[in-house]
Design an enzyme around this catalytic site. Structure first.
Site, short mmCIF file in Angstrom:
data_model
loop_
_atom_site.label_atom_id
_atom_site.label_comp_id
_atom_site.label_asym_id
_atom_site.label_seq_id
_atom_site.Cartn_x
_atom_site.Cartn_y
_atom_site.Cartn_z
N HIS A 34 0.86 -1.18 0.00
CA HIS A 34 0.00 0.00 0.00
C HIS A 34 0.90 1.23 0.00
O HIS A 34 2.14 1.11 -0.03
CB HIS A 34 -0.95 -0.03 1.20
CG HIS A 34 -0.27 -0.30 2.51
ND1 HIS A 34 0.59 0.61 3.09
CD2 HIS A 34 -0.28 -1.38 3.33
CE1 HIS A 34 1.06 0.11 4.22
NE2 HIS A 34 0.55 -1.11 4.39
N HIS A 37 4.00 1.33 2.30
CA HIS A 37 5.20 0.66 1.78
C HIS A 37 5.89 1.52 0.72
O HIS A 37 7.11 1.64 0.70
CB HIS A 37 4.84 -0.68 1.14
CG HIS A 37 4.27 -1.70 2.08
ND1 HIS A 37 2.95 -2.09 2.04
CD2 HIS A 37 4.83 -2.43 3.08
CE1 HIS A 37 2.72 -3.01 2.95
NE2 HIS A 37 3.84 -3.24 3.61
N GLY A 149 9.15 1.19 8.78
CA GLY A 149 8.06 2.08 9.15
C GLY A 149 7.96 2.22 10.66
O GLY A 149 8.06 1.24 11.39
N SER A 188 -1.63 -3.79 5.53
CA SER A 188 -2.07 -4.85 4.61
C SER A 188 -3.29 -5.56 5.17
O SER A 188 -4.06 -6.16 4.43
CB SER A 188 -0.94 -5.86 4.41
OG SER A 188 0.23 -5.21 4.01
N ARG A 189 -3.46 -5.51 6.49
CA ARG A 189 -4.58 -6.23 7.11
C ARG A 189 -5.90 -5.45 7.00
O ARG A 189 -6.96 -6.02 7.26
CB ARG A 189 -4.28 -6.51 8.58
CG ARG A 189 -3.18 -7.55 8.76
CD ARG A 189 -3.05 -7.95 10.23
NE ARG A 189 -2.21 -9.12 10.39
CZ ARG A 189 -0.89 -9.08 10.53
NH1 ARG A 189 -0.27 -7.93 10.52
NH2 ARG A 189 -0.20 -10.20 10.69
P1 AMP Z 1 4.92 -5.35 6.38
O1 AMP Z 1 4.73 -5.67 4.94
O2 AMP Z 1 3.65 -5.16 7.12
O3 AMP Z 1 5.88 -6.29 7.06
O4 AMP Z 1 5.63 -3.92 6.42
C1 AMP Z 1 6.82 -3.68 5.74
C2 AMP Z 1 7.37 -2.34 6.17
O5 AMP Z 1 6.41 -1.31 5.85
C3 AMP Z 1 7.59 -2.26 7.69
O6 AMP Z 1 8.80 -1.56 7.95
C4 AMP Z 1 6.39 -1.48 8.15
O7 AMP Z 1 6.60 -0.78 9.36
C5 AMP Z 1 6.17 -0.53 6.99
N1 AMP Z 1 4.79 -0.03 7.00
C6 AMP Z 1 3.67 -0.76 7.14
N2 AMP Z 1 2.59 0.05 7.18
C7 AMP Z 1 3.06 1.32 7.08
C8 AMP Z 1 2.44 2.62 7.07
N3 AMP Z 1 1.12 2.76 7.21
N4 AMP Z 1 3.23 3.70 6.95
C9 AMP Z 1 4.59 3.57 6.85
N5 AMP Z 1 5.22 2.39 6.84
C10 AMP Z 1 4.48 1.27 6.96
#
Ligand code: AMP
Length: 282
Positions: A34, A37, A149, A188-189
């Site tokens: 999204h 990311h 993030g 993503s959720r």
């Molecule tokens: P994930 O795919 O959920 O493991 O997230 C991958 C990276 O994207 C991690 O460093 C998260 O903290 C970051 N991330 C997820 N959601 C957000 C958001 N809303 N804003 C900024 N970074 C994010």
């Protein structure tokens, strides 16, 4: 964008890049991308010359089999988004590439209270799984900078500790939380929420904002009760935890002067979907 499926392909790309004097930026993700990311990719692009994103739904960090099973995997859409964002390379490894010795041979890292506190308490083994996958991904990508993030605040603390433990030269860049118009942190959720749950979930942001604006008028204990009540009053959410922590030590504060910088961190269940958020208070 170059698609890489094997660790050896990544090593080759990085070695060639370094020979041409390129700095490497790395963005680890689990896909279902999204705007949040993509903001990490944009930051990496602005600060480094070769941006590598990884998509790997890491089985070692899921303590709930159904969460792993239902984790969204829209890979074609992710590839299109990363291509549009100008990402240079996408690494999509198989489980065997990340865990050549098998998933039951994880390294145990000394994560201290981070492992058993808040997110760690609710998800036993989760942060060891995170530390293992990132350690392996870093050994493959050897980036100058890893973009994370702030949304997953405790995860950042865990990975800072991992880099200290392993003596890694990679530096972490923490990127701000991207939010929907409603204030809900992008995740993503979120696509697993019904429209009603989606609009209700903005109460998490509203409560954190209330805490940020009004914390001086209350003790941490009082503020915790007020914010939890706000989130739970309509009956559509259950707060797993809400805590006010010293951003350095990640221990909870008993009073506001106890730490120079304090973050409010929370995990809230809306239906079956567990949502994380946080906000700096001071
Ligand atoms: P994930 O795919 O959920 O493991 O997230 C991958 C990276 O994207 C991690 O460093 C998260 O903290 C970051 N991330 C997820 N959601 C957000 C958001 N809303 N804003 C900024 N970074 C994010």
């Amino acid at each position: 964008m170059i698609l890489l499926k094997k660790a050896t392909e990544v090593t080759e790309l990085v070695t060639t890049g370094r020979l041409h004097g390129k700095s490497i930026g790395f963005v680890p993700t689990m896909g279902a991308l999204h705007e949040g990311h993509l903001s990490l990719i944009a930051r990496a692009k602005a600060e480094t010359n070769l941006v590598i994103c990884s998509i790997f739904v890491n089985p070692a960090q899921f303590n709930d089999a159904s969460d792993l099973k239902w984790y969204p995997r829209p890979i074609e859409n992710d590839i299109a988004m990363l291509t549009n964002a100008g990402c240079d390379a996408l690494f999509i490894p198989e489980v065997e590439d990340i865990y050549p010795d098998g998933l039951d041979q994880l390294t145990v890292f000394e994560l201290g209270h981070l492992e058993t506190f808040l997110e760690g308490a609710s998800r036993p083994g989760h942060f060891q799984g995170v530390a293992n996958v990132v350690n392996r991904l870093l050994s493959i990508t050897t980036p100058d900078f890893m973009y994370l993030g702030q949304k997953d605040f405790q995860q950042v603390k865990v990975l800072e500790r991992l880099l200290t433990i392993t003596g890694s030269p990679t530096r972490i860049v923490i990127c701000p939380i991207l939010r929907e118009k409603s204030g809900l942190a992008m995740s993503s959720r979120n696509i697993r929420l019904t429209p009603e749950q989606l609009s209700f979930a903005s109460v998490i942001y509203a409560s954190l904002q209330f805490a940020q604006t009004n914390y001086r008028q209350f003790t941490p204990e009082q503020l915790k009760t007020i914010c939890i009540d706000k989130m739970e009053s309509a009956g559509a959410a259950r707060v797993d935890y809400l805590e006010f922590c010293d951003t350095d030590s990640f221990f909870p504060v008993e009073d506001w002067p106890d730490a120079e910088h304090i973050v409010a961190v929370t995990a809230v269940l809306v239906g079956k979907v567990r949502l994380l958020d946080n906000m700096m208070l001071k």
